[in-house]
Design a protein around this motif. Structure first.
Motif, PDB file in Angstrom:
ATOM      1  N   VAL A  93      17.967  -1.191  14.739  1.00 10.33           N
ATOM      2  CA  VAL A  93      17.416  -2.207  13.845  1.00 10.33           C
ATOM      3  C   VAL A  93      17.831  -1.960  12.394  1.00 10.33           C
ATOM      4  CG1 VAL A  93      15.219  -2.981  12.823  1.00 10.33           C
ATOM      5  CG2 VAL A  93      15.450  -2.789  15.312  1.00 10.33           C
ATOM      6  N   SER A  94      18.054  -3.058  11.670  1.00 18.03           N
ATOM      7  CA  SER A  94      18.226  -3.001  10.214  1.00 18.03           C
ATOM      8  C   SER A  94      17.078  -3.757   9.561  1.00 18.03           C
ATOM      9  CB  SER A  94      19.556  -3.632   9.787  1.00 18.03           C
ATOM     10  OG  SER A  94      20.647  -2.808  10.110  1.00 18.03           O
ATOM     11  N   VAL A  95      16.593  -3.233   8.436  1.00 11.28           N
ATOM     12  CA  VAL A  95      15.513  -3.876   7.695  1.00 11.28           C
ATOM     13  C   VAL A  95      15.976  -4.129   6.266  1.00 11.28           C
ATOM     14  CG1 VAL A  95      13.139  -3.701   6.864  1.00 11.28           C
ATOM     15  CG2 VAL A  95      13.751  -2.729   9.091  1.00 11.28           C
ATOM     16  N   LEU A  96      15.811  -5.371   5.819  1.00  8.32           N
ATOM     17  CA  LEU A  96      16.149  -5.749   4.452  1.00  8.32           C
ATOM     18  C   LEU A  96      14.846  -6.099   3.743  1.00  8.32           C
ATOM     19  CD1 LEU A  96      18.882  -6.007   2.953  1.00  8.32           C
ATOM     20  CD2 LEU A  96      18.737  -8.481   3.335  1.00  8.32           C
ATOM     21  N   VAL A  97      14.506  -5.312   2.727  1.00  6.71           N
ATOM     22  CA  VAL A  97      13.268  -5.517   1.964  1.00  6.71           C
ATOM     23  C   VAL A  97      13.600  -6.381   0.749  1.00  6.71           C
ATOM     24  CG1 VAL A  97      11.361  -4.414   0.756  1.00  6.71           C
ATOM     25  CG2 VAL A  97      12.402  -3.296   2.753  1.00  6.71           C
ATOM     26  N   ILE A  98      12.931  -7.544   0.604  1.00  8.89           N
ATOM     27  CA  ILE A  98      13.335  -8.522  -0.406  1.00  8.89           C
ATOM     28  C   ILE A  98      12.137  -8.935  -1.258  1.00  8.89           C
ATOM     29  CG2 ILE A  98      14.492 -10.732  -0.782  1.00  8.89           C
ATOM     30  CD1 ILE A  98      15.447 -10.532   2.177  1.00  8.89           C
ATOM     31  N   PRO A  99      12.042  -8.463  -2.496  1.00  7.82           N
ATOM     32  CA  PRO A  99      10.991  -8.958  -3.385  1.00  7.82           C
ATOM     33  C   PRO A  99      11.098 -10.469  -3.547  1.00  7.82           C
ATOM     34  CG  PRO A  99      11.991  -6.975  -4.289  1.00  7.82           C
ATOM     35  CD  PRO A  99      12.840  -7.398  -3.120  1.00  7.82           C
ATOM     36  N   GLY A 100       9.937 -11.143  -3.554  1.00  8.43           N
ATOM     37  CA  GLY A 100       9.944 -12.598  -3.569  1.00  8.43           C
ATOM     38  C   GLY A 100      10.653 -13.200  -4.756  1.00  8.43           C
ATOM     39  N   ASP A 101      10.539 -12.585  -5.929  1.00  8.11           N
ATOM     40  CA  ASP A 101      11.183 -13.156  -7.108  1.00  8.11           C
ATOM     41  C   ASP A 101      12.697 -13.046  -7.016  1.00  8.11           C
ATOM     42  OD1 ASP A 101      10.586 -10.312  -7.376  1.00  8.11           O
ATOM     43  OD2 ASP A 101      11.411 -10.449  -9.403  1.00  8.11           O
ATOM     44  N   LEU A 102      13.199 -11.995  -6.376  1.00  5.28           N
ATOM     45  CA  LEU A 102      14.646 -11.856  -6.244  1.00  5.28           C
ATOM     46  C   LEU A 102      15.208 -12.825  -5.217  1.00  5.28           C
ATOM     47  CD1 LEU A 102      15.158  -7.986  -6.542  1.00  5.28           C
ATOM     48  CD2 LEU A 102      15.407  -9.760  -8.292  1.00  5.28           C
ATOM     49  N   ALA A 103      14.382 -13.223  -4.256  1.00  4.41           N
ATOM     50  CA  ALA A 103      14.840 -14.235  -3.293  1.00  4.41           C
ATOM     51  C   ALA A 103      15.126 -15.549  -3.994  1.00  4.41           C
ATOM     52  CB  ALA A 103      13.785 -14.436  -2.207  1.00  4.41           C
ATOM     53  N   GLU A 104      14.416 -15.818  -5.100  1.00  3.06           N
ATOM     54  CA  GLU A 104      14.613 -17.066  -5.838  1.00  3.06           C
ATOM     55  C   GLU A 104      15.641 -16.942  -6.949  1.00  3.06           C
ATOM     56  OE1 GLU A 104      10.767 -19.659  -5.973  1.00  3.06           O
ATOM     57  OE2 GLU A 104      10.198 -17.608  -6.583  1.00  3.06           O
ATOM     58  N   ALA A 105      16.105 -15.733  -7.240  1.00  4.85           N
ATOM     59  CA  ALA A 105      17.072 -15.528  -8.320  1.00  4.85           C
ATOM     60  C   ALA A 105      18.444 -16.053  -7.913  1.00  4.85           C
ATOM     61  CB  ALA A 105      17.146 -14.041  -8.664  1.00  4.85           C
ATOM     62  N   ASP A 106      19.271 -16.361  -8.912  1.00  2.38           N
ATOM     63  CA  ASP A 106      20.619 -16.855  -8.636  1.00  2.38           C
ATOM     64  C   ASP A 106      21.393 -15.839  -7.805  1.00  2.38           C
ATOM     65  OD1 ASP A 106      20.103 -19.143 -10.021  1.00  2.38           O
ATOM     66  OD2 ASP A 106      21.154 -18.517 -11.851  1.00  2.38           O
ATOM     67  N   ALA A 107      22.132 -16.345  -6.824  1.00  7.00           N
ATOM     68  CA  ALA A 107      22.884 -15.473  -5.915  1.00  7.00           C
ATOM     69  C   ALA A 107      23.960 -14.700  -6.649  1.00  7.00           C
ATOM     70  CB  ALA A 107      23.500 -16.298  -4.798  1.00  7.00           C
ATOM     71  N   GLY A 108      24.289 -13.533  -6.125  1.00  2.00           N
ATOM     72  CA  GLY A 108      25.346 -12.713  -6.681  1.00  2.00           C
ATOM     73  C   GLY A 108      26.683 -12.992  -6.026  1.00  2.00           C
ATOM     74  N   GLU A 109      27.626 -12.102  -6.253  1.00  2.00           N
ATOM     75  CA  GLU A 109      28.998 -12.267  -5.768  1.00  2.00           C
ATOM     76  C   GLU A 109      29.063 -12.169  -4.242  1.00  2.00           C
ATOM     77  OE1 GLU A 109      33.420 -10.390  -6.783  1.00  2.00           O
ATOM     78  OE2 GLU A 109      31.589  -9.388  -7.439  1.00  2.00           O
ATOM     79  N   ASP A 110      29.960 -12.965  -3.637  1.00  2.00           N
ATOM     80  CA  ASP A 110      30.102 -13.031  -2.176  1.00  2.00           C
ATOM     81  C   ASP A 110      31.101 -12.027  -1.598  1.00  2.00           C
ATOM     82  OD1 ASP A 110      28.267 -15.004  -1.724  1.00  2.00           O
ATOM     83  OD2 ASP A 110      29.712 -16.640  -1.758  1.00  2.00           O
ATOM     84  N   MET A 111      31.673 -11.166  -2.436  1.00  2.00           N
ATOM     85  CA  MET A 111      32.802 -10.342  -1.989  1.00  2.00           C
ATOM     86  C   MET A 111      32.508  -9.612  -0.674  1.00  2.00           C
ATOM     87  SD  MET A 111      34.815  -7.277  -3.974  1.00  2.00           S
ATOM     88  CE  MET A 111      33.423  -6.159  -3.994  1.00  2.00           C
TER      89      MET A 111
END
Length: 584
Positions: free
Chosen positions: A153-171
């Motif tokens: 299993v992989s777990v990605l922990v995502i603060p709610g405010d960062l989920a709404e922030a502008d996306a970063g680079e797709d590299m």
């Protein structure tokens, strides 16, 4: 128009072929759910995030693909943990999205604050928190790649405010995920030592686990050449037992037949693709072990001949160098012993069962096996349901069986069935649900109804925690706290709009199951079963109970074997045919 991190995440999952995400909406998870709304991914609303993780695990085990579950901050994502432990230990490819409190508030004892990046460490191979959109894109790739690499299993922990922030680079997200499985060939020196050991041994037994899934033909070829009995753990049952002329049954707490004797009486026991955990059932002298994961080797018993490699590739590598054995007397003795053991107990579980009340659970399992589709998927609750599935479900190479075989948690069968049924609504999915397990996550009946999943949930309703009762008896304790008031699960299912059939008369069991299996939608079959059916023959003695964890276990758990008696009898006919060939 710029997209936010949640939208970037969901777009990435779409690109990976994710079709659905299981979870419960709310709080910090809402931006991610909003991104799902505008995607091709289906949001599957469950009633408990634990069920979301179970369902995702089952989906991945059936498909081999990435499956996803999600939970909101604090209690929402901590509910995931039980199902994630199960998925991780089963080797499922699951990504868990654990949303978190606002990043500014982390460390301030904020409402619903936990530390998910710490909590999920033990039930995952990759667990990281998003600290910025750019970093989040990078670790999203890493999380997907880790679980698709088979790490767990992989777990990605995502603060709610960062989920709404502008996306970063797709590299990093533009990378193609590597999913290949290279063949692991054995080390030459290790393979040579195993060949030497096999050639020197007069008698050899093979003991197979889930690692023989893609090596069935190679295992049978090896057994034929060295005249070896083949036993198996529960994990190997579906892959090696069917049409197997060398079969001597299963070892372990659910075991039956001659597997125990064959394992201990042989000059050499070879463990093939198994991490069988019960040391007390394994010999300590002259054991070989073949496993693709070197960390598994030698952690259950003393292993003299370790080989790291794929089971199939290892056997193909060593088979030309193995001297063919001509004496099959050991094999024939074990086959006769196996048939004799099964013949000796089968009558107790098959005679006049249609007249015995409460209904024998063995009879229920045997009828399910007979009536279910040849390609059915069975999901199995932990406890006595494991026993009935182990004894009565007949493998054929097309059926699948999913359970919490390594984590051993209650309540897995129904949510596993949900995930399996979402994969293919036209394939029959049957759950062996204990009343204890169903009661624990009974809210998932609402999930089944909401999504109109045609799951056939069979409840072994004995008003008891049967396996716990047996554990207490074995330990010499009077059972306490294991029984509870009767529950009419059929009435509960009907109340939520699911077709329900309650069966108390064994004469009505066959018709009831046929009706359930023929119905196009979800069905709950509530079967009132005998609470004293503890997988023990009628002639059980106290000495046998005291010896539960010793060799006598093979007798204690020797009862009720379904169609396996037919295979044992057929293999006895093979003995006669082989003897004829040898004398001509």
């Amino acid at each position: 128009m710029a997209r936010n991190y949640a939208e970037q995440l969901i777009a990435t999952l779409e690109k990976q072929g994710v079709e659905r995400i299981y979870g419960v909406v709310g709080d910090s998870l809402n931006p991610i759910v909003d991104a799902i709304r505008d995607s091709s991914i289906e949001w599957v609303h469950v009633r408990n995030e634990e069920a979301a993780a179970f369902a995702a695990g089952a989906e991945s085990l059936i498909t081999g693909r990435l499956a996803v579950c999600a939970g909101s901050c604090g209690p929402g994502n901590t509910h995931l943990i039980q199902g994630l432990y199960d998925a991780h230990r089963n080797g499922a490819k699951v990504l868990a999205l654990a949303s978190h409190i606002p990043s500014l508030q982390i460390g301030s004892s904020y409402f619903q604050e936990t530390h998910p990046e710490m909590i999920f460490q033990e039930c995952s191979a990759y667990c990281e928190m998003v600290n910025s959109p750019d970093q989040g894109a990078r670790i999203l790739h890493h999380a997907i790649q880790s679980t698709m690499a088979g790490k767990g299993v992989s777990v990605l922990v995502i603060p709610g405010d960062l989920a709404e922030a502008d996306a970063g680079e797709d590299m990093f997200l533009d990378s193609v995920i590597a999913t290949g499985r290279p063949t692991v060939y054995p080390d030459a020196a290790e393979a040579a030592r195993l060949v030497e050991a096999i050639n020197e041994a007069d008698t050899v037994t093979l003991f197979c686990g889930a690692g023989v899934k893609n090596a069935r033909e190679q295992v049978l070829a090896l057994a034929e050449k060295i005249k070896s009995p083949i036993g198996h753990a529960f994990g190997g049952k579906m892959y090696i037992q069917y049409d197997n002329p060398f079969d001597v049954g299963m070892s372990g707490l659910l075991g039956y037949g001659a597997c125990h004797d064959a394992s201990h009486d042989a000059d050499l026991l070879i463990l093939l693709g198994t991490d069988f955990p019960y040391t007390e059932f394994l010999p300590r002298d002259n054991v070989a072990q073949v496993d693709i994961d070197a960390s598994h080797i030698g952690r259950r018993t003393t292993v003299t001949y370790p080989v790291v490699g794929d089971v199939g590739a290892t056997i193909e590598n060593i088979l030309p160098h193995i001297e063919e054995k001509t004496d099959r007397s050991f094999l024939d003795t074990q086959l006769r012993n196996h048939a004799k053991i099964l013949e000796g107990v089968v009558d107790a579980y098959t005679k006049k069962v249609e007249k015995k009340k409460p209904i024998h659970p063995e009879y229920v399992a045997a009828l399910i096996d007979e009536l279910a589709d040849d390609d059915a998927i069975f999901t199995v609750d932990t406890g006595m349901c494991n026993v009935w599935a182990a004894r009565y479900l007949t493998p054929n190479g097309r059926r699948e069986e999913i359970g919490s075989f390594r984590h051993g948690t209650m309540a897995n069968a129904l949510p596993h069935a949900i995930g399996a049924q979402f994969v293919d609504r036209d394939r029959q999915v049957v759950s062996f649900s204990g009343d204890g397990g169903l009661g624990m996550l009974m809210g998932e009946l609402l999930t089944v109804k909401q999504h109109e999943l045609p799951v056939k949930a069979v409840v072994f309703n004995n008003s008891s925690l049967g396996m716990v009762k047996l554990e207490m008896l074995v330990a010499g304790m009077p059972d306490f706290g294991t029984d509870h008031d009767e529950v009419n699960f059929a009435a509960i299912a009907e109340a939520v709009g699911i077709k329900a059939i309650r069966i108390e008369d064994p004469k009505k069991l066959r018709k009831g199951l046929q009706e359930a299996f023929a119905h196009p939608g979800p069905v709950l079959v509530d079967v009132v079963t005998d609470p004293d059916a503890l997988s023990i023959p009628p002639e059980i003695t106290w000495d046998m109970l005291v010896g539960f964890t010793r060799a006598s276990t093979r007798s204690v758990f020797g009862g009720g074997v379904g169609k396996m008696i037919g295979l044992a009898r057929a293999n006895l006919r093979n003995i006669g045919a082989a003897a004829t060939v040898e004398t001509t």
